[in-house]
Design a protein around this motif. Structure first.
Motif, PDB file in Angstrom:
ATOM      1  N   ILE A 149      44.035 -24.596 -36.180  1.00 19.00           N
ATOM      2  CA  ILE A 149      44.684 -25.310 -35.065  1.00 19.00           C
ATOM      3  C   ILE A 149      46.176 -24.990 -34.967  1.00 19.00           C
ATOM      4  O   ILE A 149      46.663 -24.583 -33.908  1.00 19.00           O
ATOM      5  CB  ILE A 149      44.457 -26.826 -35.212  1.00 19.00           C
ATOM      6  CG1 ILE A 149      42.956 -27.140 -35.142  1.00 19.00           C
ATOM      7  CG2 ILE A 149      45.216 -27.586 -34.127  1.00 19.00           C
ATOM      8  CD1 ILE A 149      42.616 -28.606 -35.331  1.00 19.00           C
ATOM      9  N   LEU A 150      46.914 -25.175 -36.060  1.00 20.43           N
ATOM     10  CA  LEU A 150      48.366 -24.969 -36.009  1.00 20.43           C
ATOM     11  C   LEU A 150      48.750 -23.525 -35.660  1.00 20.43           C
ATOM     12  O   LEU A 150      49.678 -23.323 -34.852  1.00 20.43           O
ATOM     13  CB  LEU A 150      49.004 -25.385 -37.337  1.00 20.43           C
ATOM     14  CG  LEU A 150      48.946 -26.882 -37.671  1.00 20.43           C
ATOM     15  CD1 LEU A 150      49.649 -27.165 -38.996  1.00 20.43           C
ATOM     16  CD2 LEU A 150      49.570 -27.717 -36.553  1.00 20.43           C
ATOM     17  N   LYS A 164      47.213 -21.440 -33.731  1.00 21.86           N
ATOM     18  CA  LYS A 164      46.994 -21.232 -32.295  1.00 21.86           C
ATOM     19  C   LYS A 164      48.051 -21.925 -31.450  1.00 21.86           C
ATOM     20  O   LYS A 164      48.276 -21.551 -30.297  1.00 21.86           O
ATOM     21  CB  LYS A 164      45.607 -21.731 -31.913  1.00 21.86           C
ATOM     22  CG  LYS A 164      44.474 -20.896 -32.493  1.00 21.86           C
ATOM     23  CD  LYS A 164      43.123 -21.377 -32.013  1.00 21.86           C
ATOM     24  CE  LYS A 164      42.008 -20.496 -32.578  1.00 21.86           C
ATOM     25  NZ  LYS A 164      40.661 -20.946 -32.123  1.00 21.86           N
ATOM     26  N   LEU A 165      48.690 -22.944 -32.028  1.00 16.13           N
ATOM     27  CA  LEU A 165      49.764 -23.639 -31.315  1.00 16.13           C
ATOM     28  C   LEU A 165      51.127 -23.028 -31.620  1.00 16.13           C
ATOM     29  O   LEU A 165      52.158 -23.529 -31.155  1.00 16.13           O
ATOM     30  CB  LEU A 165      49.773 -25.121 -31.709  1.00 16.13           C
ATOM     31  CG  LEU A 165      48.531 -25.932 -31.336  1.00 16.13           C
ATOM     32  CD1 LEU A 165      48.630 -27.353 -31.867  1.00 16.13           C
ATOM     33  CD2 LEU A 165      48.333 -25.947 -29.814  1.00 16.13           C
TER      34      LEU A 165
END
Length: 313
Positions: free
Chosen positions: A152-153, A155-156
């Motif tokens: 997740i992180l 991709k952000l």
């Protein structure tokens, strides 16, 4: 006096014979109450003794308030008391708000099957052990393999976070974990109270043109307020107690997080494991009980002065 005692005894026997099946049904609960709530009161003397296992509790020397002095003179006394009070205050406020909102939402669902389904799904976390929840959280928060850091992180466009060494996110994590686990259970209590509200109130409001929000605001919430007061008072009574599993298992006993995860219960456990001092552990429990008792009496007195009908006793 003798006549009054005979009258009272005869009334009790008459009531006992009349409701004998009910008294019989209550017997196991009464036995458990005595065994686990009243008989252990004898152990309060441990808080004032230096327990020696070779001579037993009764023959161990009295030490007065030295066990309490050890608890309050430690440099961590302020931290553990602050954490215990602030977290429990947040749990009481946010927990009751989330439970009330969830219960109202479930009661307003027209599809009863889906309402029951959501209710069951939200109730399920209550039965999960904190050990299981801790490893579920670890699957998300692990530094090397956690879903947040690996999927997740990045991709952000954010850098991985060492969750078990960073103190800032944990107050939020602990509060959210508590809400996730207990909101469904508490919502069932409020939902039962909402179900008991007379439908005629809503029918009359509907005839008067009240919207759904106005019905909730002027009927549902006011009629739930006595139950809210009772549950808040009970929560205040345990405000000096912490959910041991939440504060010990979920952070994986990480020493780097003690400033925001260490509470009275975990501190006593770690001290007891390290020093094997049962007297200090008993003193901490005695301190928790006394402070909780005082807070319940004080809160109930305030509620009684504001609205006697909503007081607990």
């Amino acid at each position: 006096m003798a006549n009054g005692q005979r009258t009272y005894r005869s009334e009790f026997l008459r009531e006992f014979n009349k409701n004998f099946p009910l008294f019989l049904m209550a017997l196991p609960g009464v036995v458990l109450l005595i065994a686990f709530c009243y008989l252990p009161l004898f152990g309060l003397i441990i808080a004032f003794k230096d327990v020696h296992y070779d001579v037993g509790i009764l023959k161990s020397p009295w030490v007065g308030l030295k066990n309490f002095e050890f608890l309050f003179k430690t440099p961590d006394a302020f931290i553990i008391t602050r954490n215990t009070l602030l977290y429990n205050f947040a749990f009481i406020v946010f927990g009751n708000l989330a439970a009330i909102a969830t219960a109202i939402a479930l009661s307003e669902m027209r599809a009863r099957f889906m309402a029951k389904f959501y209710q069951s799904v939200m109730f399920l976390p209550y039965f999960l052990s904190w050990v299981v929840v801790a490893y579920m959280a670890f699957a998300f928060l692990s530094i090397d393999l956690g879903i947040l850091n690996t999927m997740i992180l990045p991709k952000l466009g954010l850098q991985p976070i060492a969750w078990y060494f960073e103190t800032k996110p944990w107050p939020v994590i602990l509060i959210l974990a508590n809400l996730w686990k207990y909101t469904g259970y508490n919502a069932v209590i409020y939902l039962a109270a909402i179900t008991g509200i007379d439908p005629e109130y809503y029918e009359a409001a509907l005839i008067d043109g009240a919207s759904k929000w106005q019905q909730i605001k002027h009927i549902t919430v006011p009629l739930l307020s006595p139950l809210v007061v009772v549950l808040v008072l009970l929560g205040i009574g345990r405000i000096f107690y912490a959910d041991f599993g939440l504060f010990y298992q979920l952070p994986m006993n990480s020493g780097a997080l003690f400033d925001v995860t260490n509470v009275i219960d975990t501190y006593v456990y770690r001290t007891l494991m390290g020093m094997n001092d049962i007297g200090m552990a008993s003193a901490a429990s005695f301190y928790q009980s006394i402070m909780g008792f005082i807070l319940v009496l004080t809160s109930n007195l305030i509620v009684r002065r504001l609205d006697p009908e909503k007081a607990l006793f």
